[in-house]
Structure formats: structure tokens, C-alpha cells
Write a protein that holds these residues in place. Structure first.
Motif, PDB file in Angstrom:
ATOM      1  N   ALA A   1       1.110  -1.552  -0.095  1.00 43.30           N
ATOM      2  CA  ALA A   1      -0.177   0.240   0.140  1.00 43.30           C
ATOM      3  C   ALA A   1       0.516   1.180   0.058  1.00 43.30           C
ATOM      4  O   ALA A   1       0.827   2.470  -0.998  1.00 43.30           O
ATOM      5  N   LYS A   2       1.896   1.383   1.063  1.00 50.50           N
ATOM      6  CA  LYS A   2       2.955   2.093   0.975  1.00 50.50           C
ATOM      7  C   LYS A   2       3.306   2.007  -0.499  1.00 50.50           C
ATOM      8  O   LYS A   2       3.825   3.842  -0.813  1.00 50.50           O
ATOM      9  N   TRP A   3       4.019   1.547  -1.712  1.00 51.88           N
ATOM     10  CA  TRP A   3       4.124   2.252  -2.317  1.00 51.88           C
ATOM     11  C   TRP A   3       3.717   1.957  -3.591  1.00 51.88           C
ATOM     12  O   TRP A   3       3.699   3.417  -4.166  1.00 51.88           O
ATOM     13  N   ALA A   4       2.336   1.132  -3.585  1.00 61.68           N
ATOM     14  CA  ALA A   4       1.875   2.146  -4.497  1.00 61.68           C
ATOM     15  C   ALA A   4       1.299   4.059  -4.243  1.00 61.68           C
ATOM     16  O   ALA A   4       1.338   5.078  -5.218  1.00 61.68           O
ATOM     17  N   ILE A   5       0.658   4.094  -3.393  1.00 59.55           N
ATOM     18  CA  ILE A   5       0.724   5.503  -2.891  1.00 59.55           C
ATOM     19  C   ILE A   5       2.170   6.386  -2.971  1.00 59.55           C
ATOM     20  O   ILE A   5       1.979   7.078  -3.844  1.00 59.55           O
ATOM     21  N   ALA A   6       3.590   5.903  -2.431  1.00 58.77           N
ATOM     22  CA  ALA A   6       4.464   7.162  -3.705  1.00 58.77           C
ATOM     23  C   ALA A   6       4.970   6.625  -4.305  1.00 58.77           C
ATOM     24  O   ALA A   6       5.208   7.043  -5.540  1.00 58.77           O
ATOM     25  N   VAL A   7       4.540   6.006  -5.583  1.00 61.93           N
ATOM     26  CA  VAL A   7       4.672   6.034  -7.433  1.00 61.93           C
ATOM     27  C   VAL A   7       3.664   7.424  -7.306  1.00 61.93           C
ATOM     28  O   VAL A   7       4.094   7.846  -8.292  1.00 61.93           O
ATOM     29  N   LEU A   8       2.288   7.198  -6.705  1.00 63.57           N
ATOM     30  CA  LEU A   8       1.542   8.137  -7.726  1.00 63.57           C
ATOM     31  C   LEU A   8       1.905   9.982  -7.111  1.00 63.57           C
ATOM     32  O   LEU A   8       2.008  10.946  -7.895  1.00 63.57           O
ATOM     33  N   LYS A   9       2.753   9.689  -5.697  1.00 65.87           N
ATOM     34  CA  LYS A   9       3.694  11.145  -4.944  1.00 65.87           C
ATOM     35  C   LYS A   9       4.361  11.422  -5.639  1.00 65.87           C
ATOM     36  O   LYS A   9       4.538  12.560  -6.283  1.00 65.87           O
ATOM     37  N   GLY A  10       4.854  10.275  -6.632  1.00 67.15           N
ATOM     38  CA  GLY A  10       6.160  10.460  -7.740  1.00 67.15           C
ATOM     39  C   GLY A  10       5.762  11.137  -9.079  1.00 67.15           C
ATOM     40  O   GLY A  10       6.909  12.182  -9.699  1.00 67.15           O
ATOM     41  N   GLU A  11       4.973  10.750  -9.535  1.00 67.50           N
ATOM     42  CA  GLU A  11       4.313  11.277 -10.458  1.00 67.50           C
ATOM     43  C   GLU A  11       3.346  12.866 -10.061  1.00 67.50           C
ATOM     44  O   GLU A  11       3.174  13.509 -11.175  1.00 67.50           O
ATOM     45  N   GLY A  12       3.664  12.981  -9.015  1.00 67.26           N
ATOM     46  CA  GLY A  12       3.268  14.268  -8.193  1.00 67.26           C
ATOM     47  C   GLY A  12       1.027  14.661  -8.885  1.00 67.26           C
ATOM     48  O   GLY A  12       0.738  16.100  -8.886  1.00 67.26           O
ATOM     49  N   ILE A  13       0.885  13.737  -8.608  1.00 64.47           N
ATOM     50  CA  ILE A  13      -0.770  13.848  -8.504  1.00 64.47           C
ATOM     51  C   ILE A  13      -1.516  13.142  -7.240  1.00 64.47           C
ATOM     52  O   ILE A  13      -2.658  13.367  -7.768  1.00 64.47           O
ATOM     53  N   VAL A  14      -0.367  12.829  -6.113  1.00 60.54           N
ATOM     54  CA  VAL A  14      -0.772  13.296  -5.395  1.00 60.54           C
ATOM     55  C   VAL A  14      -0.426  13.804  -3.978  1.00 60.54           C
ATOM     56  O   VAL A  14       0.311  13.731  -4.247  1.00 60.54           O
ATOM     57  N   GLU A  15      -1.148  14.339  -2.719  1.00 57.49           N
ATOM     58  CA  GLU A  15      -0.003  15.146  -1.793  1.00 57.49           C
ATOM     59  C   GLU A  15      -0.387  14.005  -0.514  1.00 57.49           C
ATOM     60  O   GLU A  15      -1.424  13.993  -0.175  1.00 57.49           O
ATOM     61  N   GLY A  16       0.397  13.638   0.169  1.00 60.18           N
ATOM     62  CA  GLY A  16       0.574  13.613   1.405  1.00 60.18           C
ATOM     63  C   GLY A  16       0.334  14.846   2.644  1.00 60.18           C
ATOM     64  O   GLY A  16       1.078  16.525   2.106  1.00 60.18           O
ATOM     65  N   ARG A  17      -0.431  15.364   3.417  1.00 59.68           N
ATOM     66  CA  ARG A  17      -0.456  16.521   4.457  1.00 59.68           C
ATOM     67  C   ARG A  17      -0.593  15.636   5.753  1.00 59.68           C
ATOM     68  O   ARG A  17      -1.315  15.093   6.251  1.00 59.68           O
ATOM     69  N   ALA A  18       1.089  15.596   6.936  1.00 55.29           N
ATOM     70  CA  ALA A  18       0.758  15.586   7.670  1.00 55.29           C
ATOM     71  C   ALA A  18      -0.399  15.182   8.973  1.00 55.29           C
ATOM     72  O   ALA A  18      -0.874  16.480   8.718  1.00 55.29           O
ATOM     73  N   GLY A  19      -0.548  14.225   9.095  1.00 55.74           N
ATOM     74  CA  GLY A  19      -1.451  14.160  10.182  1.00 55.74           C
ATOM     75  C   GLY A  19      -3.066  14.275   9.403  1.00 55.74           C
ATOM     76  O   GLY A  19      -3.353  13.931  10.282  1.00 55.74           O
ATOM     77  N   SER A  20      -3.192  13.876   8.099  1.00 58.86           N
ATOM     78  CA  SER A  20      -4.614  14.236   7.880  1.00 58.86           C
ATOM     79  C   SER A  20      -4.662  13.344   6.787  1.00 58.86           C
ATOM     80  O   SER A  20      -5.850  12.880   6.610  1.00 58.86           O
ATOM     81  N   GLY A  21      -3.291  12.465   6.141  1.00 51.51           N
ATOM     82  CA  GLY A  21      -3.910  11.376   5.013  1.00 51.51           C
ATOM     83  C   GLY A  21      -3.302  11.739   3.234  1.00 51.51           C
ATOM     84  O   GLY A  21      -2.508  13.100   3.809  1.00 51.51           O
ATOM     85  N   VAL A  22      -3.539  11.727   2.381  1.00 54.82           N
ATOM     86  CA  VAL A  22      -3.296  11.913   1.165  1.00 54.82           C
ATOM     87  C   VAL A  22      -4.041  12.177   0.029  1.00 54.82           C
ATOM     88  O   VAL A  22      -5.185  11.646   0.344  1.00 54.82           O
ATOM     89  N   TYR A  23      -3.828  13.367  -0.744  1.00 55.29           N
ATOM     90  CA  TYR A  23      -5.289  13.915  -1.176  1.00 55.29           C
ATOM     91  C   TYR A  23      -4.692  13.929  -2.823  1.00 55.29           C
ATOM     92  O   TYR A  23      -3.644  14.144  -2.994  1.00 55.29           O
ATOM     93  N   ALA A  24      -5.590  13.933  -3.544  1.00 54.62           N
ATOM     94  CA  ALA A  24      -5.283  14.152  -5.341  1.00 54.62           C
ATOM     95  C   ALA A  24      -5.644  15.517  -5.236  1.00 54.62           C
ATOM     96  O   ALA A  24      -5.966  16.276  -4.277  1.00 54.62           O
ATOM     97  N   ARG A  25      -4.537  15.651  -5.955  1.00 53.11           N
ATOM     98  CA  ARG A  25      -3.945  17.629  -6.842  1.00 53.11           C
ATOM     99  C   ARG A  25      -4.840  17.665  -7.752  1.00 53.11           C
ATOM    100  O   ARG A  25      -5.008  16.246  -8.867  1.00 53.11           O
ATOM    101  N   ASP A  26      -4.822  18.817  -8.269  1.00 53.58           N
ATOM    102  CA  ASP A  26      -5.255  19.179  -9.569  1.00 53.58           C
ATOM    103  C   ASP A  26      -3.966  18.379 -10.697  1.00 53.58           C
ATOM    104  O   ASP A  26      -2.681  18.366 -10.602  1.00 53.58           O
ATOM    105  N   THR A  27      -4.924  17.759 -11.397  1.00 52.53           N
ATOM    106  CA  THR A  27      -3.730  16.867 -12.332  1.00 52.53           C
ATOM    107  C   THR A  27      -3.809  18.270 -13.686  1.00 52.53           C
ATOM    108  O   THR A  27      -3.196  16.572 -14.754  1.00 52.53           O
ATOM    109  N   THR A  28      -3.547  19.560 -14.166  1.00 54.22           N
ATOM    110  CA  THR A  28      -3.084  19.420 -15.182  1.00 54.22           C
ATOM    111  C   THR A  28      -2.134  20.108 -15.457  1.00 54.22           C
ATOM    112  O   THR A  28      -1.468  19.904 -14.065  1.00 54.22           O
ATOM    113  N   ARG A  29      -1.682  19.415 -16.432  1.00 54.67           N
ATOM    114  CA  ARG A  29      -0.551  19.674 -17.327  1.00 54.67           C
ATOM    115  C   ARG A  29      -0.091  20.158 -17.983  1.00 54.67           C
ATOM    116  O   ARG A  29      -0.520  20.633 -18.846  1.00 54.67           O
TER     117      ARG A  29
END
Length: 285
Positions: A81-109
């Protein structure tokens, strides 16, 4: 937040799933219609989440399932599960928020149309900077930081510019931002034998931007550009400058502009894959 208890088995959607697409689009871990049984589990999960984000099912600001939620949904370990989220973070389409979770980012390229990258400027064309045009095309404000200095060409740059090692060059480093988000790095080199003493010696001093347009103003007509595109891991300096997660990948472009066969500029470009789309349109002779 979408909550899924289990993945879909065949055509069945697991009870309690608030998002049938997210819950069981792939996953291939069970050999369903979109079989990805040969795909590592973390990549299959990342692909499922990515599709939900890019389709708008998980819009910007939506919270992704927690690691524990992904573990239950896909019946995988916490590491997967961690690796799956790490892949998306590396692509810049999600972001982690301390103490809150992981959120989708604006995917406009930003879209980089390579053949029309550097145009001959005409009044009324809009922004003269190629990057400013890229950003404007995505509805974003393009800005950049730069530093220019005189240097001596090392062997690598000398070979690309067709000059002797130690020849004087103008080195300009850039960090480009779209709506304040760092999205590109670049280091360019121009032989001072071409530009020294001219109005375009210092690339950012004049009103006209871009290699082709600048060279036109001093009677040097650029007629060819060669680009070499590759993919590699980001180094520590790039991770910091582009606000990237560790262990992520970047596109690199090595380009060289020539006028009548003589190189007039060469550059190394670094682009995070999740923030830029490269488009090449080539004429067929």
C-alpha cells in the motif's frame, strides 16, 4: 472519501463500496476483465487510483483511502500500500498532508509542443518565452528564476557546441514555475563567440525571449534543433528544487540549436513526468 471493503470479484462490486470504479476497475489481482496478473500489486493499485484521479472520479482535494483501507480493499500488505501511494506521489498527482492523509492534486499538466517550441516572434504573438506560452496554454501563470554567468566550456559542453574546451560560454540556469509550482529546471550554454557584445549576450536582459527569436535579432537564423529525451531517477538537488518525493523519475531533454550547421545554444532540461506532457508532431516526407 471513498471507502471500499474489498475489490470487485468478476462483475460483483463489494458490499459497502462507495465507488464501483475505484473499488474494482482493474485490479487484475483476481484475474478480472482487465487482467493485470503479471503486474506487481503496488503498480496495479497505483493504476487504479491514478485512473480515478485522472477521470475526475477523485477530484482535486479528494482524500484517498488510507494505507489500512487499501490493505483491506486489495488484500495486500502495508508495504505494498505504501509503495502504491509513493508511485502517485512521485508522479505529482497526490500529496500527503501531515496528520491528515493523502489527497488528490490538480492534474492539469503543461503541454510542451516540441516543434513549435521556439518561434520567430511577431508583435501580437503573445508571450515571447516558450515556457510562458506553455503555462498560458494550461491556464496558468508562468514565471521563472534565472542566473547567468560567463564560464569556460568543459569537454562535454565543448563537444556539443563544437568549440574547444575552455572556450568562453554564457551559462544560464533556470527554475520555472507554473502558478508558483516548480515544474522545470534548465541549464543552457551559448558560445560567447556568437553573442558577446550583442544586445542578446545576457539571455534575460532583453524584451525578446527564446533562442530562435533572440538569435534573429542579431542576424543569426536558427534552422535546426535536435532533442534527445530520456528518463532517469531524480537526483537530490532536483528533488529539492522541484519539491519532488524521494526516489521519483524525471524526463530529461538534451537539446542543441544550430544555425547553418553551427551550434548556437545547447541545454539540459529536467521535467517531472507528472507535471508536464511532451507532444511531438513530426512531418512525414
Amino acid at each position: 472519501m471513498y471507502v471500499c471493503q474489498r475489490i470487485r470479484i468478476g462483475a460483483e462490486v463489494a458490499p459497502g463500496c462507495h465507488s464501483p470504479t475505484l473499488c474494482g476497475r482493474l485490479v487484475g489481482l483476481t484475474g478480472g476483465a482487465a487482467d493485470m496478473s503479471n503486474t506487481p500489486a503496488y503498480l496495479a493499485i497505483a493504476a487504479d487510483l491514478r485512473a480515478a484521479i485522472l477521470s475526475g472520479e477523485l477530484p482535486a482535494g479528494a482524500k484517498l483511502p488510507s494505507e489500512s483501507g487499501l490493505m483491506r480493499q486489495y488484500e495486500v500488505s502495508r508495504t505494498v500500500a505504501k509503495w502504491a501511494i509513493a508511485v502517485l506521489k512521485g508522479e505529482g498527482i497526490v500529496e500527503g498532508r501531515a496528520g491528515s492523509g493523502v489527497y488528490a492534486r490538480d492534474t492539469t499538466r503543461l503541454v510542451r509542443h516540441a516543434p513549435g517550441r521556439d518561434v520567430r516572434f511577431r508583435s501580437g504573438d503573445g508571450p515571447t518565452s516558450p515556457f510562458a506560452r506553455d503555462a498560458a496554454g494550461a491556464g496558468q501563470q508562468g514565471t521563472w528564476e534565472h542566473d547567468s554567468r560567463h564560464e569556460k566550456a568543459d569537454e562535454r559542453i565543448a563537444a556539443r557546441l563544437g568549440v574547444e574546451p575552455g572556450a568562453p560560454v554564457m551559462r544560464t540556469s533556470y527554475r520555472f514555475l507554473a502558478d508558483g509550482e516548480p515544474t522545470q529546471l534548465s541549464v543552457s550554454y551559448e558560445p560567447l563567440a556568437v553573442t558577446e557584445g550583442t544586445p542578446v549576450e545576457w539571455p534575460e536582459d532583453g524584451s525578446v525571449k527564446g533562442v530562435v527569436a533572440r538569435m534573429d535579432t542579431i542576424g543569426v537564423r536558427v534552422d535546426e534543433v535536435v532533442e534527445r529525451v530520456s528518463l532517469r531517477s531524480a537526483n537530490a538537488e532536483e528533488v529539492e528544487a522541484l519539491n519532488l518525493p524521494a526516489r521519483t523519475f524525471v524526463h530529461t531533454i538534451e537539446w542543441t540549436y544550430t544555425a547553418g550547421g553551427t551550434p548556437v545554444e545547447t541545454a539540459d532540461i529536467v521535467l517531472p513526468g507528472g507535471r508536464y506532457e511532451l507532444v511531438y508532431r513530426l512531418p512525414i516526407d
